[in-house]
Design an enzyme around this catalytic site. Sequence first.
Site, PDB file in Angstrom:
ATOM      1  CG  LEU A  66      -1.912  -1.162   1.281  1.00 27.18           C
ATOM      2  CD1 LEU A  66      -2.807  -1.031   2.503  1.00 27.18           C
ATOM      3  CD2 LEU A  66      -2.767  -1.252   0.019  1.00 27.18           C
ATOM      4  CB  SER A 106       4.340   2.241   4.230  1.00 28.14           C
ATOM      5  OG  SER A 106       5.464   1.407   4.039  1.00 28.14           O
ATOM      6  CG  ASP A 157       4.149   3.106  -5.118  1.00 25.57           C
ATOM      7  OD1 ASP A 157       3.172   2.698  -5.783  1.00 25.57           O
ATOM      8  OD2 ASP A 157       5.036   2.356  -4.675  1.00 25.57           O
TER       9      ASP A 157
HETATM   10  P1  ADP Z   1       5.415  -0.565   0.862  1.00 31.00           P
HETATM   11  O1  ADP Z   1       5.824   0.738   0.228  1.00 31.00           O
HETATM   12  O2  ADP Z   1       4.533  -1.374  -0.015  1.00 31.00           O
HETATM   13  O3  ADP Z   1       4.826  -0.410   2.217  1.00 31.00           O
HETATM   14  P2  ADP Z   1       8.245  -0.966   0.749  1.00 31.00           P
HETATM   15  O4  ADP Z   1       9.109  -2.150   0.996  1.00 31.00           O
HETATM   16  O5  ADP Z   1       8.361  -0.257  -0.556  1.00 31.00           O
HETATM   17  O6  ADP Z   1       6.756  -1.418   1.046  1.00 31.00           O
HETATM   18  O7  ADP Z   1       8.524   0.134   1.846  1.00 31.00           O
HETATM   19  C1  ADP Z   1       8.426  -0.179   3.207  1.00 31.00           C
HETATM   20  C2  ADP Z   1       9.608   0.409   3.956  1.00 31.00           C
HETATM   21  O8  ADP Z   1       9.470   1.857   4.044  1.00 31.00           O
HETATM   22  C3  ADP Z   1       9.697  -0.041   5.384  1.00 31.00           C
HETATM   23  O9  ADP Z   1      10.351  -1.303   5.484  1.00 31.00           O
HETATM   24  C4  ADP Z   1      10.499   1.071   6.015  1.00 31.00           C
HETATM   25  O10 ADP Z   1      11.878   0.943   5.703  1.00 31.00           O
HETATM   26  C5  ADP Z   1       9.980   2.300   5.276  1.00 31.00           C
HETATM   27  N1  ADP Z   1       8.887   2.945   6.024  1.00 31.00           N
HETATM   28  C6  ADP Z   1       7.644   3.194   5.566  1.00 31.00           C
HETATM   29  N2  ADP Z   1       6.895   3.819   6.509  1.00 31.00           N
HETATM   30  C7  ADP Z   1       7.676   3.960   7.599  1.00 31.00           C
HETATM   31  C8  ADP Z   1       7.483   4.509   8.908  1.00 31.00           C
HETATM   32  N3  ADP Z   1       6.328   5.032   9.293  1.00 31.00           N
HETATM   33  N4  ADP Z   1       8.539   4.470   9.743  1.00 31.00           N
HETATM   34  C9  ADP Z   1       9.715   3.953   9.364  1.00 31.00           C
HETATM   35  N5  ADP Z   1       9.948   3.415   8.161  1.00 31.00           N
HETATM   36  C10 ADP Z   1       8.952   3.407   7.274  1.00 31.00           C
HETATM   37 MG    MG Z   2       7.031   1.012  -1.507  1.00 24.67          MG
END
Ligand code: ADP
Ligand code: MG
Length: 396
Positions: free
Chosen positions: A136, A138, A183
């Site tokens: 999603l 993040s 994204d």
């Molecule tokens: P997605 O974007 O689908 O959630 P990704 O692997 O592209 O998955 O990104 C996730 C990564 O982004 C997490 O493992 C972390 O490193 C970082 N991240 C996202 N949101 C946060 C947050 N609130 N606090 C810390 N790191 C975050």
């Molecule tokens: Mg991502």
Amino acid sequence: MKSAVDWAVDSQARTEGLGDGFRRTFGGEPELWARAPGRVDLMGSHTDYNLGFVLTLPISRDTWIAARRRDDRTVRVHSMNLDAGDEFRLDAIEPVAGSRWCNYVRGVAATLAGERLALTGCDLAIHSTVPLESGLSSSAALECALATMFAALGGWSLRPERMALLCQKAENEFVGVNCGILDQYSSCLGREACALLLDCRDLSTRSVRLADGIRVVVCNTMSRRRLSGSEYAQRRAECELGAARLGVRALRDVTPQMLAARRPELPEQVARRCDFIVAESARAESLATALTVNDRQIVGRLCAESFAGARDLYEICSPAMVAMMEAMLAAPGAIGARQAGAGFGGSMVALVDAASTDAFCAAVGKAYGKAAGMVPETYPVEAAQGAEVFDKYRCS
Ligand code: ADP
Ligand code: MG
């Protein structure tokens, strides 16, 4: 600390909780608040890097940052989701080995600084209700919230399109993740109550107002295949090979007629990948129309075709996704359901008759739990505004 699930539905508790987190970590009060949404794709798996269409929904799950200026060119940051912190100087931003999340923060700062945008030292407390690593986005929510905050602290602004491109650059070049633009565009350009039909070739967007009475429900399988990164790279390479063999820059330039006529020139597996992308991009445009006019039968058919293609042609499906698909389609109120994100587990998405939302979520929880032996997360989401600074009192 209350769980993220509570905070996803209770903005006031979240404001207080993030404020408390800030005070505990840094002392004193934050002075500025920014947010940016995650997204779920309603149609268009893997079409972004093929320069096709995606119908994307910026969602009410989002990342918040509470911040306060510092006058020493140092950035201190604390993620409440990970209960982890980082500190770096704006004049010497280096990646950190072995701590990926820090590189999203540093990467956004370094990329903005590389554009000669004035950055200010600051203390940042971060909290997200976008589940991490569930498809999603993040990561983009974090990047776009950070860029918005750095702009607010620095006293400048960027067009949302440019902000999205710079955040993508940070993820591509600093973090080292080869993501498309989907994204970050979703997170920066969202408009309340609307999905976005994004043309990944010219980066134009069209707002698509969702018909009343249809609710979007994200259903997280709670599983992810470990090799999804290398599988993703392999799909990209196969698409590039297909485009090269067909003599076009990207699969966006291939029509279904052209593909049917020249299919024998392609290796069988590459041909199947091309079949999926060409049809999926067309489905994104078709779904935009069907959702606007509330043609539920077509919505259901397009979603079913998308899932079948993901399973049989693009091969990004997993047993957990098949179980979730069955659970979603059997649940009351289901109009259509399909994969979301890159596939290989993670989240899926259902379009549901709004009046049946609670019954739908309960039934999916029960059926998927029984079939897969895992408790899924199901959450209805709203279309959300893109990245912005906000007034915390709005939430109180
Ligand atoms: P997605 O974007 O689908 O959630 P990704 O692997 O592209 O998955 O990104 C996730 C990564 O982004 C997490 O493992 C972390 O490193 C970082 N991240 C996202 N949101 C946060 C947050 N609130 N606090 C810390 N790191 C975050
Ligand atoms: Mg991502």
